[in-house]
Design a protein around this motif. Sequence first.
Motif, PDB file in Angstrom:
ATOM      1  N   LYS A  75       0.735  -1.101  -0.139  1.00  0.00           N
ATOM      2  CA  LYS A  75      -0.140   0.173  -0.060  1.00  0.00           C
ATOM      3  C   LYS A  75       0.989   1.206  -0.137  1.00  0.00           C
ATOM      4  O   LYS A  75       0.635   2.021  -0.720  1.00  0.00           O
ATOM      5  CB  LYS A  75      -0.948   0.029   1.180  1.00  0.00           C
ATOM      6  CG  LYS A  75      -1.822  -1.300   1.480  1.00  0.00           C
ATOM      7  CD  LYS A  75      -2.583  -1.171   2.563  1.00  0.00           C
ATOM      8  CE  LYS A  75      -1.887  -1.054   4.216  1.00  0.00           C
ATOM      9  NZ  LYS A  75      -1.196  -2.244   4.499  1.00  0.00           N
ATOM     10  N   THR A  76       1.837   1.400   0.871  1.00  0.00           N
ATOM     11  CA  THR A  76       2.599   2.498   1.007  1.00  0.00           C
ATOM     12  C   THR A  76       3.523   2.873  -0.365  1.00  0.00           C
ATOM     13  O   THR A  76       3.444   3.821  -0.805  1.00  0.00           O
ATOM     14  CB  THR A  76       3.553   2.351   2.252  1.00  0.00           C
ATOM     15  OG1 THR A  76       2.860   2.374   3.609  1.00  0.00           O
ATOM     16  CG2 THR A  76       4.534   3.594   2.277  1.00  0.00           C
ATOM     17  N   THR A  77       4.125   1.535  -0.878  1.00  0.00           N
ATOM     18  CA  THR A  77       4.930   1.794  -2.106  1.00  0.00           C
ATOM     19  C   THR A  77       3.979   2.226  -3.095  1.00  0.00           C
ATOM     20  O   THR A  77       4.362   3.129  -3.917  1.00  0.00           O
ATOM     21  CB  THR A  77       5.230   0.221  -2.407  1.00  0.00           C
ATOM     22  OG1 THR A  77       5.908  -0.297  -1.213  1.00  0.00           O
ATOM     23  CG2 THR A  77       6.395   0.372  -3.553  1.00  0.00           C
ATOM     24  N   ILE A 121       2.029  11.438   6.461  1.00  0.00           N
ATOM     25  CA  ILE A 121       2.771  10.303   6.160  1.00  0.00           C
ATOM     26  C   ILE A 121       2.429   9.261   7.408  1.00  0.00           C
ATOM     27  O   ILE A 121       1.961   9.688   8.360  1.00  0.00           O
ATOM     28  CB  ILE A 121       4.407  10.861   6.201  1.00  0.00           C
ATOM     29  CG1 ILE A 121       5.418   9.649   6.348  1.00  0.00           C
ATOM     30  CG2 ILE A 121       4.573  11.473   7.655  1.00  0.00           C
ATOM     31  CD1 ILE A 121       6.927  10.300   6.453  1.00  0.00           C
ATOM     32  N   GLN A 122       2.826   8.175   7.183  1.00  0.00           N
ATOM     33  CA  GLN A 122       2.380   7.029   8.307  1.00  0.00           C
ATOM     34  C   GLN A 122       3.624   7.492   9.263  1.00  0.00           C
ATOM     35  O   GLN A 122       4.714   7.389   9.011  1.00  0.00           O
ATOM     36  CB  GLN A 122       3.157   5.615   7.766  1.00  0.00           C
ATOM     37  CG  GLN A 122       2.839   4.421   8.199  1.00  0.00           C
ATOM     38  CD  GLN A 122       2.909   3.309   7.681  1.00  0.00           C
ATOM     39  OE1 GLN A 122       3.383   3.168   6.541  1.00  0.00           O
ATOM     40  NE2 GLN A 122       2.502   2.041   8.103  1.00  0.00           N
ATOM     41  N   GLY A 123       3.129   7.760  10.511  1.00  0.00           N
ATOM     42  CA  GLY A 123       3.680   8.099  11.370  1.00  0.00           C
ATOM     43  C   GLY A 123       4.172   9.811  11.408  1.00  0.00           C
ATOM     44  O   GLY A 123       5.460  10.073  11.347  1.00  0.00           O
ATOM     45  N   MET A 143      -2.706  10.013   1.777  1.00  0.00           N
ATOM     46  CA  MET A 143      -2.670   9.797   3.014  1.00  0.00           C
ATOM     47  C   MET A 143      -2.396   8.538   3.540  1.00  0.00           C
ATOM     48  O   MET A 143      -2.995   7.403   3.256  1.00  0.00           O
ATOM     49  CB  MET A 143      -3.881  10.454   3.814  1.00  0.00           C
ATOM     50  CG  MET A 143      -4.432  11.715   3.128  1.00  0.00           C
ATOM     51  SD  MET A 143      -5.952  12.147   3.949  1.00  0.00           S
ATOM     52  CE  MET A 143      -5.348  13.390   5.249  1.00  0.00           C
ATOM     53  N   ASP A 144      -1.300   8.247   4.328  1.00  0.00           N
ATOM     54  CA  ASP A 144      -0.722   6.956   4.646  1.00  0.00           C
ATOM     55  C   ASP A 144      -1.256   6.485   6.250  1.00  0.00           C
ATOM     56  O   ASP A 144      -0.498   7.136   7.081  1.00  0.00           O
ATOM     57  CB  ASP A 144       0.806   6.781   4.328  1.00  0.00           C
ATOM     58  CG  ASP A 144       1.144   5.099   4.336  1.00  0.00           C
ATOM     59  OD1 ASP A 144       0.263   4.309   4.828  1.00  0.00           O
ATOM     60  OD2 ASP A 144       2.246   5.124   3.748  1.00  0.00           O
ATOM     61  N   GLU A 145      -2.210   5.742   6.567  1.00  0.00           N
ATOM     62  CA  GLU A 145      -2.694   5.744   7.704  1.00  0.00           C
ATOM     63  C   GLU A 145      -2.632   6.981   8.831  1.00  0.00           C
ATOM     64  O   GLU A 145      -2.123   7.131   9.688  1.00  0.00           O
ATOM     65  CB  GLU A 145      -2.084   4.464   8.435  1.00  0.00           C
ATOM     66  CG  GLU A 145      -1.628   3.435   7.545  1.00  0.00           C
ATOM     67  CD  GLU A 145      -1.518   2.118   8.196  1.00  0.00           C
ATOM     68  OE1 GLU A 145      -1.759   2.196   9.395  1.00  0.00           O
ATOM     69  OE2 GLU A 145      -0.949   0.978   7.703  1.00  0.00           O
ATOM     70  N   PRO A 146      -3.495   8.109   8.292  1.00  0.00           N
ATOM     71  CA  PRO A 146      -3.223   9.211   8.928  1.00  0.00           C
ATOM     72  C   PRO A 146      -4.080   9.253  10.318  1.00  0.00           C
ATOM     73  O   PRO A 146      -3.563  10.011  11.058  1.00  0.00           O
ATOM     74  CB  PRO A 146      -3.853  10.298   8.062  1.00  0.00           C
ATOM     75  CG  PRO A 146      -5.018   9.267   7.027  1.00  0.00           C
ATOM     76  CD  PRO A 146      -4.386   7.899   6.996  1.00  0.00           C
TER      77      PRO A 146
HETATM   78 MG    MG Z   1       2.567   1.306   4.938  1.00  0.00          MG
END
Ligand code: MG
Lengths: 244, 311
Positions: free
Chosen positions: B40-42, B81-83, B159-162
């Motif tokens: 997913k992130t990629t 970003i994630q984190g 948005m990555d796991e916001p």
């Molecule tokens: Mg990820």
Amino acid sequence: MKIGIVLRPALIVLLLALVLRPAWFAPVFAPLAPANGPVIYERASLLSLSLSHLGLVAAATAAATLVAVTLAILVTRPSGAAFRPLSRTIANMGQTFPPVAVLALAVPVLGFGSGPTLVALFLYGLLPIFENAITALSTLPPATMEAARGIGLNRWQKLMRVELPLALPVILTGIRLSVVIALGTATIGSTVAARTLGEVIIAGLLTNNTAYVLQGGLIVGLFAVLIYDALVQLEAHLARRVGG
Amino acid sequence: MIEIDRITKTYDGVHAVDSVTMTVETGTITIIVGTSGSGKTTLLRMINRLEEPSSGEVRINGESTLATKPHLLRRRIGYAIQGHGLFPHHSVARNIGAVPELLNWPKDKISARVDELLTLFSMDPVAFRDRYPAELSGGQQQRVGVARALASRPDLLLMDEPFGALDPIIRSRAQDDLRRIQQRLGSTIMLVTHDMDEAIRLGDRVAVMDGGKLVQYATPAEIISQPATGFVADMVGDVERPLRLLSLIPVSEVVEDGAAEGGALPAGASLRDALAACLWTGRTAVPVAHDDAVVGRVTLDAIRARAELHA
Ligand SMILES: [Mg+2]
Ligand SMILES: Nc1ncnc2c1ncn2[C@@H]1O[C@H](COP(=O)(O)OP(=O)(O)OP(=O)(O)O)[C@@H](O)[C@H]1O
């Protein structure tokens, strides 16, 4: 902490007195001087020796910082990574070379005076700053670096706005180590006619005058302690900013 | 419109993202779900070129992303970003204003925007704008991270796991906020999560990823009622399926004339809420109200009939 509040001003006053009013200390140093010999060094003003000593250290450290940080920036870029081992080896060699040998080798080229001392202090100062800068620049928080790219900073903006400010406290630690090493090492410069506080110590050694040695040593030591302390404070302040 | 065209990313011979093709319509929310490591992130990072695809390309409104310098492309695309990834040495205000600053907005416009966003995320501007990230809770940091992504009103938001670090209450409020903001601005959002509930709640379309492949790309209702593979069915969860489906249907769809006992539900509530109200209070029908005026009722039979439509 409390001790610092009292001790710091006390040490500053002591240092100023030693440099500006050396005559006050004649009774203290008298027992250490040879019979009928001079107690207080008077061949040159201690103030001008101090300023010249500090000036040499500042110039050498500034140059070392510039070179070491630039080099560290280059070898922490993807394109410069290949040069990292080589540059570390060179910086390490600078450190293993005895300062006296540097002076001896530099005199024929640069002549007597400040030149050889500057070179020796510069070479000696490189390594701690370089190592710390590399560590700082290669251990920045990955999420922050990702965000820096993600919001659209170009490489230069990322370096100036994010990487260097975040690396600054650790780089400063390297500079602090360099400064303290340089303050001590600069005394040897007097052997090749650089104007430093080493003059006082060497004059004492040559005439068996412990009072001179102590006087010179005390001033150098106090400068080292106070400058070290000031830089520690600065680092702590910056580290708080960086969210330590 | 964002066209992702046979995009692939290979790390050491392994496909992290494997020939994914999908089209995202302008002004919609697309949710990418999948288990950890499914790519997913990629996939998301290849859209703003934080990662260069091994093959394939992405087109935004017909123009290949390869046509723009990466850092200029990224200034046009919001990225949370994630984190969070906040700048620890900058205040909250400077963090949020980072992209507008890069785009040379005037100072007063930036600070007005910062205050607007803080307010939107229920953080008092006066109390928060001059703080540093280390002085915020995890959830506040994450909200500031999302605010930073929204700051320049980008047309496209990645948005990555916001909402990962938010507690359930703040999380659902943040989801509602995002929906509201998105509808008002008409922005296009692609959001990564591994939470199927979030996907169904927020998404106009849901993309399910498994082992680097896009296994299903459909509306939430289709994902629930016709999962394309066993993996998607597992993600949806057999037991939860009927309830998840009911949660997508507003009571207004099955409201009928007539009276019912007890407290009323707002017209915007879902059939899942109506079912819960029936079961909890032992009623066979609940009244439905619109702006405090009762407009009809929902019966247990109607809910059952609606659920069975998909069986
Ligand atoms: Mg990820
Ligand atoms: N820089 C990299 N080098 C090598 N492999 C990578 C790299 N980045 C990601 N991968 C691999 O690619 C796969 C997909 O990773 P990705 O980060 O896209 O997963 P994800 O779906 O976002 O997972 P999560 O939900 O845990 O965030 C993983 O197997 C991961 O190990």
